[in-house]
Structure formats: C-alpha cells, structure tokens
Design a protein around this motif. Structure first.
Motif, PDB file in Angstrom:
ATOM      1  N   LEU A 151       0.863  -1.185   0.000  1.00  0.00           N
ATOM      2  CA  LEU A 151       0.000   0.000   0.000  1.00  0.00           C
ATOM      3  C   LEU A 151       0.891   1.223   0.000  1.00  0.00           C
ATOM      4  CD1 LEU A 151      -3.058  -0.093   2.425  1.00  0.00           C
ATOM      5  CD2 LEU A 151      -3.018  -0.125  -0.074  1.00  0.00           C
ATOM      6  N   ASP A 152       0.840   1.992  -1.098  1.00  0.00           N
ATOM      7  CA  ASP A 152       1.726   3.136  -1.296  1.00  0.00           C
ATOM      8  C   ASP A 152       1.155   4.381  -0.612  1.00  0.00           C
ATOM      9  OD1 ASP A 152       3.902   4.515  -2.278  1.00  0.00           O
ATOM     10  OD2 ASP A 152       3.380   4.257  -4.390  1.00  0.00           O
ATOM     11  N   ASP A 153       2.046   5.305  -0.271  1.00  0.00           N
ATOM     12  CA  ASP A 153       1.657   6.604   0.295  1.00  0.00           C
ATOM     13  C   ASP A 153       0.777   6.434   1.524  1.00  0.00           C
ATOM     14  OD1 ASP A 153       3.019   7.497  -1.882  1.00  0.00           O
ATOM     15  OD2 ASP A 153       1.259   8.077  -3.027  1.00  0.00           O
ATOM     16  N   PHE A 154       1.089   5.406   2.334  1.00  0.00           N
ATOM     17  CA  PHE A 154       0.248   5.090   3.482  1.00  0.00           C
ATOM     18  C   PHE A 154       0.235   6.247   4.487  1.00  0.00           C
ATOM     19  CE2 PHE A 154      -1.029   3.070   7.449  1.00  0.00           C
ATOM     20  CZ  PHE A 154      -2.145   2.374   7.007  1.00  0.00           C
ATOM     21  N   VAL A 169       9.744   3.053   4.909  1.00  0.00           N
ATOM     22  CA  VAL A 169       9.545   4.495   5.022  1.00  0.00           C
ATOM     23  C   VAL A 169      10.169   5.160   3.799  1.00  0.00           C
ATOM     24  CG1 VAL A 169       9.937   6.556   6.409  1.00  0.00           C
ATOM     25  CG2 VAL A 169       9.500   4.382   7.536  1.00  0.00           C
ATOM     26  N   GLU A 170       9.381   6.009   3.149  1.00  0.00           N
ATOM     27  CA  GLU A 170       9.835   6.691   1.933  1.00  0.00           C
ATOM     28  C   GLU A 170      10.410   8.069   2.253  1.00  0.00           C
ATOM     29  OE1 GLU A 170       6.338   5.660  -1.193  1.00  0.00           O
ATOM     30  OE2 GLU A 170       6.040   7.501  -0.087  1.00  0.00           O
ATOM     31  N   GLY A 171      11.173   8.586   1.323  1.00  0.00           N
ATOM     32  CA  GLY A 171      11.596   9.990   1.390  1.00  0.00           C
ATOM     33  C   GLY A 171      12.619  10.289   2.456  1.00  0.00           C
TER      34      GLY A 171
HETATM   35 MG    MG Z   1       4.926   6.460  -2.311  1.00  0.00          MG
END
Ligand code: MG
Ligand code: C2E
Ligand code: MG
Ligand code: MG
Length: 288
Positions: free
Chosen positions: A175-178, A232-234
């Motif tokens: 699930l992206d951008d959670f 964790v992104e970014g």
């Molecule tokens: Mg994302």
C-alpha cells in the motif's frame, strides 16, 4: 480593500487554473501522439535494509521524454494517462521494460512496481499483466506491486478480484503513500496487503513535528501487529534515518541512499555495495 484583494486572488487562481488546464491539454495531446514504447523509460530507486546495509529491492519509477514537451514528471502524465484511458497500455509497456531490467539482477534483489486503479480493476488489463509476469520467467516472489488505497476502493469488488488474480501468481502487494488521503486504515484488513509504504510527508516532518514522529511510530506498530512489512519513503538525512531506525524501521527509501537511477547504474551500484564501498558506509547504522 478586501474586495479588491479577493478579486486579485481569484484572478490569480483563475490564471493558475487556466495554465494547468492548458498544460494538461498539451500533455494529453503529446501522449496520444507519442511513441510510448520509445519515449517511456524507467529509473530505479533502492529500498535498503538498514540493519544489513543491503539493497533488498528497487522501485521502478516512470519517466517520459517527450520530443515536444521534454522530460515530463510522472506526477503530471500518469493522472492524464489515467483520465484519457491510456494507462493500461502505458503500464504494460513499463512493466515489460521493468521485468527485462530485473532479469539482469542478482536473485536476492526484488522489484517494486507502481500500478494505477485501472490496472487492477479492468479484467483484461489484469490478464495481460499476469501473462507478462508469467512469460518473463522471473520468480514472482521477487515482485511487489504498489498501489494506493483509493486506487482500490473506488471499485472495491473489481479491485479485490484483480488483486486476487495477481496475488495468485505469487507476487506481493504494497500500500503506497500510506497515511495520506490516498491510503489509510479503512481497507487494510480487507485487502491482501503485504507491506505498508509510509508516505514521505511524514518523513519530512519527522525532525520538527512530534506528531509526525508519533504517526510513524504508530504505523510501525500497526504493521508489526498485523505482520506486515513496512518501508519508510523519502528519507533524506542521516538524522531522519537514525531516528527511524530507533523507532524500529528496518527498510527505507530516499535520496539519502540513492536517487532513482538509470538501469545501467544498478550493476555498479550493487557491486559497490557488495565490496562495502557504498555511500552507506559513513552512516551511523549499526549492522545487525
Ligand atoms: Mg509512495
Ligand atoms: P511514489 O510511488 O510514492 O514514488 C516515490 C516518489 O518520491 C518518486 O517520485 C521518487 O523519485 C520520490 N522520492 C524518492 N525519494 C525521495 C526523497 O528522499 N525525497 C523526495 N523529496 N522525494 C523522493 P517520482 O519518480 O516523481 O514519482 C511520483 C509518483 O508517480 C510516484 O509516487 C507514483 O505514484 C507515480 N508513478 C511513478 N512511476 C509510475 C508508474 O510506472 N506507474 C504508475 N501508475 N505510477 C507511477
Ligand atoms: Mg510507489
Ligand atoms: Mg506518491
């Protein structure tokens, strides 16, 4: 005074709106006339297990080099492709390219690939994606598909059916951008989800805002209790990475580790990592 000010603001918004509409029109026109197979390419960004200091997968990110418009960001052309019904074709071209690139990687390195709603809800599109994955011969357990929750709840029954077919191949689902409006708690337990990707807006607020830290901590706890993986992104700074590691996050993605890179750069990148001369070496992570 106030009136004039409001009028000025409105004029500005109207102008921005017009500019945006014109740009979208230009993108739509160029997309319809594009040689998509030639103009679309992919860059790949590592997802790193910080405990082992090892890249576990790469996320494929689309790039479009339009002869008319130059390099167009996916945040701009994906929504247009979705709206004008070109997304299924575009996804097929991109997934075929991504699988070919992945076939050159060592077996412990996975691929994460972004899907749009229409890729999951249109049965023929799902069928073509399944066929592509099977024909590629790659081990499907190395493949993760990313989607946002909105991509699924708009047409929940169809999305469930599409995801079930894809999952039956042995791929996993992220699930992206959670945590954003696009993905939240509502459907996690009703979808065959394997992994949560915490949106980069939380990472960006991590050092300044106690709330961002608390949200990340709760999502990490949630993923542990639901037995889901979490990325964790970014992640851009050592400080963020150290704090995230202290919160129990193992897998991270972001400019700190590497920007998205061209396929040719991946071999050398992995070799640097193997001999321990990667950019990660000066980090303060403890090897576990
Ligand atoms: Mg994302
Ligand atoms: P996403 O899937 O959430 O991808 C992460 C985005 O964050 C990428 O932007 C990536 O370059 C950027 N990013 C990674 N690390 C950092 C960092 O440390 N700091 C900052 N500020 N940004 C970072 P990109 O490549 O522009 O992609 C934007 C979005 O476009 C993606 O968000 C995804 O939703 C969509 N997208 C990209 N490729 C595809 C594709 O092949 N198919 C579909 N359907 N959507 C795609
Ligand atoms: Mg993604
Ligand atoms: Mg995104």
């Amino acid at each position: 005074e106030a009136k004039a000010h409001h009028r000025g603001t409105w004029v500005m918004f109207a102008h921005e709106h017009e500019t945006r509409m014109r740009l979208q029109g230009a993108i739509e026109h160029a997309l319809r006339h594009a040689d998509l197979a030639a103009e679309l390419s992919l860059v790949f960004q590592p997802m790193v297990d910080v405990g082992q200091q090892r890249t576990v997968a790469f996320e494929a990110l689309a790039r479009w080099h339009s002869p008319e418009l130059g390099l167009v960001s996916p945040d701009r052309f994906i929504p247009v492709a979705e709206r004008v019904g070109l997304i299924n074709e575009l996804t097929q071209i991109l997934l075929a390219k991504a699988l070919r690139v992945m076939a050159t990687w060592p077996a412990h390195v996975g691929l994460s690939f972004n899907l749009s709603m229409a890729d999951i809800t249109a049965p023929e599109a799902v069928g073509r994606l399944c066929a592509l994955i099977k024909a590629s011969g790659v081990d499907p357990s190395r493949l993760q598909l990313e989607a946002t929750e909105t991509a699924m709840i708009d047409d929940f029954a169809q999305a469930q059916a599409g995801l079930a077919r894809l999952k039956a191949l042995g791929v996993s689902l992220s699930l992206d951008d959670f945590g954003t409006g696009y993905s939240s708690l509502a459907y996690v337990h009703r979808l065959p989800v394997d992994k949560l990707k915490i949106d980069r807006s939380f990472t960006q607020g991590l050092m300044e805002h106690d709330s961002a830290r608390k949200i990340i901590r709760s999502i990490l706890e949630l993923s542990r209790s639901l037995k889901l993986d979490c990325v964790v992104e970014g992640v851009e700074t050592h400080e963020q990475a150290a704090l995230l590691q202290a919160l129990g996050c193992r897998t991270m993605q972001g400019y700190l580790f590497h920007r998205p890179m061209a396929p040719e750069a991946i071999g050398p990148y992995l070799r640097r990592e193997d001999v321990g001369t990667s950019a990660l070496d000066d980090t303060r992570f403890s090897r576990r």
